[in-house]
Design a protein around this motif. Structure first.
Motif, short mmCIF file in Angstrom:
data_model
loop_
_atom_site.label_atom_id
_atom_site.label_comp_id
_atom_site.label_asym_id
_atom_site.label_seq_id
_atom_site.Cartn_x
_atom_site.Cartn_y
_atom_site.Cartn_z
N THR A 132 -3.89 8.92 6.95
CA THR A 132 -3.31 9.86 5.98
C THR A 132 -2.34 9.15 5.05
O THR A 132 -2.36 9.36 3.83
N SER A 133 -1.49 8.31 5.60
CA SER A 133 -0.49 7.62 4.78
C SER A 133 -1.14 6.64 3.82
O SER A 133 -0.72 6.53 2.66
N LEU A 134 -2.15 5.92 4.28
CA LEU A 134 -2.84 4.98 3.39
C LEU A 134 -3.51 5.72 2.25
O LEU A 134 -3.48 5.28 1.09
N ARG A 135 -4.09 6.88 2.53
CA ARG A 135 -4.77 7.66 1.50
C ARG A 135 -3.80 8.16 0.44
O ARG A 135 -4.08 8.09 -0.76
N ARG A 136 -2.64 8.64 0.84
CA ARG A 136 -1.71 9.18 -0.14
C ARG A 136 -0.75 8.13 -0.69
O ARG A 136 -0.03 8.38 -1.65
N GLY A 137 -0.70 6.94 -0.05
CA GLY A 137 0.10 5.83 -0.58
C GLY A 137 1.59 5.97 -0.39
O GLY A 137 2.37 5.37 -1.12
N SER A 138 2.01 6.74 0.63
CA SER A 138 3.44 6.90 0.87
C SER A 138 3.69 7.26 2.33
O SER A 138 2.79 7.69 3.04
N GLY A 139 4.93 7.07 2.76
CA GLY A 139 5.32 7.42 4.11
C GLY A 139 6.70 6.87 4.40
O GLY A 139 7.24 6.08 3.64
N ASP A 140 7.27 7.30 5.52
CA ASP A 140 8.57 6.78 5.91
C ASP A 140 8.38 5.53 6.77
O ASP A 140 7.28 5.00 6.89
N CYS A 141 9.46 5.06 7.41
CA CYS A 141 9.38 3.82 8.19
C CYS A 141 8.32 3.92 9.29
O CYS A 141 7.64 2.94 9.60
N GLY A 142 8.18 5.12 9.89
CA GLY A 142 7.16 5.30 10.91
C GLY A 142 5.76 5.10 10.36
O GLY A 142 4.90 4.48 10.99
N ALA A 201 0.80 -1.22 0.00
CA ALA A 201 0.00 0.00 0.00
C ALA A 201 0.84 1.27 0.00
O ALA A 201 0.34 2.34 -0.37
N LEU A 202 2.12 1.18 0.43
CA LEU A 202 2.93 2.38 0.59
C LEU A 202 4.23 2.29 -0.19
O LEU A 202 4.76 1.21 -0.42
N ARG A 203 4.73 3.43 -0.59
CA ARG A 203 6.11 3.55 -1.06
C ARG A 203 6.80 4.53 -0.13
O ARG A 203 6.17 5.38 0.50
N TYR A 204 8.11 4.42 -0.03
CA TYR A 204 8.85 5.21 0.94
C TYR A 204 8.97 6.67 0.48
O TYR A 204 9.47 6.95 -0.60
N GLN A 205 8.51 7.57 1.32
CA GLN A 205 8.71 9.00 1.11
C GLN A 205 8.52 9.70 2.45
O GLN A 205 7.52 9.46 3.14
N TYR A 206 9.47 10.55 2.82
CA TYR A 206 9.37 11.23 4.11
C TYR A 206 8.16 12.17 4.10
O TYR A 206 8.01 12.99 3.20
#
Length: 411
Positions: free
Chosen positions: A151-161, A137-142
């Motif tokens: 929020t992260s699931l909606r935008r499809g990105s996030g860091d390790c946290g 569901a996610l790709r790495y982006q700070y």
């Protein structure tokens, strides 16, 4: 190649808030490592203060007079956790099932958990399925503006946290106790803040790193693990320092009016807390002041410093350093090229200085030229290998992969 099954190092954490604060004194909450069956604290040196030890970990509230710096030094020993082993920690409690800041429930999270677990009954397989769902569901982006599972699931990105928040939220949506874990990677060749998770499979706590479930093909070998999901769900490399668990930790300091000051780089919108400026306030969760998560030391600044004050201090108020007794060689020789590519500035500086010295060292010139060519070759190989990681973090590649999955081309 030598592979580490246990590892010892000395970690020093330094917090200097005075580039941001003009207060006469500050209360600072320090995260302190503690024994948990995976890590053993051999020595701990930290400023004296009020102690807190609970499900969140070990914390200490101290007072810093203006200009004082908080320094924590810990000598720790960690061990590889093999598949099938459990962390030596107490059974789950209500905090491991209740939603918290950063892991607030949302219909999209429930829907993804339901779809991911269709037809899966085994507890450990359910945890693996949710880890893979998070990785897909996610790709790495700070995240520079907002954080949290929904929020992260909606935008499809996030860091390790964000990987940890989404995974924990999915687990809790499925009735599986889980919690984020905040700490550091202390590998000889890779030192960085990191977050992962722990999930309860009915018999014990399993470590889960959904970020490495996605990027383990590149990062796993650097940490002496493999690329397969099983290496990052229920198993753990020996290079972690745990500082705290959970989100929304109680703020034990003086309760004051929440600051409205916004500072570039420190102000974010958090799912369960709204707009928050790190180090400037303790936002309220369910009527009580909290710390969103404790990886960095936390303080509450009431008198912000002027922007031009102590510029260098503002750049890096929180930093850590690691001293190791030895450097274990990675399991794969190709990883040496990856390590060179991960530290290009150090390598470039070495090559430039060596090249400048060549005219003054004629007898050694052929040898040094050979070293330079070997370094360039390793860097080129490491850069090409790193293209896999860049591809995984590419928005275009993520969209193409998602389209292929919808069409049934990728399982």
């Amino acid at each position: 190649m030598t592979v580490a099954d246990s590892f010892a190092c000395t970690v020093t954490i330094r917090f200097d808030p005075w580039g941001y604060a003009g207060d006469d004194a500050l209360e600072v909450l320090l995260p302190l490592p503690s024994d948990d069956g995976y890590q053993r604290i051999l020595n701990l040196d930290a400023p004296k203060g009020q102690e807190f030890m609970d499900v969140h970990g070990h914390r200490r509230l101290i007072r810093l007079e203006h200009g004082q710096v908080a320094t924590v030094t810990a000598r720790i020993e960690t061990q590889r956790l093999a598949l099938g082993s459990y962390l030596d920690l107490p059974p789950p409690g209500s905090a491991d099932l209740d939603e918290g800041p950063m892991t607030v429930s949302h219909p999209a999270l429930y829907d993804l958990a339901l779809r991911s677990l269709a037809g899966i009954a085994n507890h450990s397989e359910r945890i693996s399925a949710l880890a893979r769902a998070t990785a897909d569901a996610l790709r790495y982006q700070y995240p520079r503006d907002a954080r949290g599972a929904a929020t992260s699931l909606r935008r499809g990105s996030g860091d390790c946290g964000e990987y940890a928040f989404v995974f924990v939220a999915l687990c809790r949506a499925a009735g599986i106790p889980a919690r984020p874990v905040f700490g550091l990677i202390t590998a000889p060749w890779m030192a960085t803040p990191h977050a992962w998770a722990e999930a309860w499979d009915g018999d014990g706590w399993l470590p889960v790193d959904p970020n490495l479930v996605r990027e383990g093909g590149y990062l796993g070998p650097i940490l002496d693990t493999g690329a397969a999901t099983r290496n990052h769900v229920g198993a753990l490399d020996p290079y972690r320092m745990v500082l705290s668990r959970h989100t929304g930790l109680p703020w034990p300091g003086a309760v004051r009016q929440i600051s409205s000051d916004k500072v570039e780089g420190l102000s974010l919108t958090l799912d369960g807390l709204g707009p928050v400026t790190f180090w400037h306030e303790a936002p309220h969760w369910r009527g009580k002041p909290v710390v969103p998560f404790l990886q960095m030391p936390w303080t509450v600044i009431r008198n912000p410093a002027r922007p031009h004050f102590a510029l260098l201090r503002r750049l890096r108020p929180w930093r850590f350093s690691i001293r190791q007794p030895s450097r274990y060689l990675p399991r794969s020789p190709f990883v040496l090229a990856d390590i060179v590519a991960l530290h290009p500035l150090k390598g470039v500086a070495g090559v430039v200085l060596t090249s400048l010295a060549l005219p003054f060292l004629p007898p050694l010139a052929p040898l040094l030229q050979g070293v330079i060519w070997v370094w360039f070759g390793a860097f080129a190989l490491g850069f090409l290998r790193g293209m896999r990681l860049m591809r995984l973090r590419s928005p275009l590649w993520s969209r193409l992969t998602a389209a292929r999955k919808r069409n049934g081309e990728v399982k």
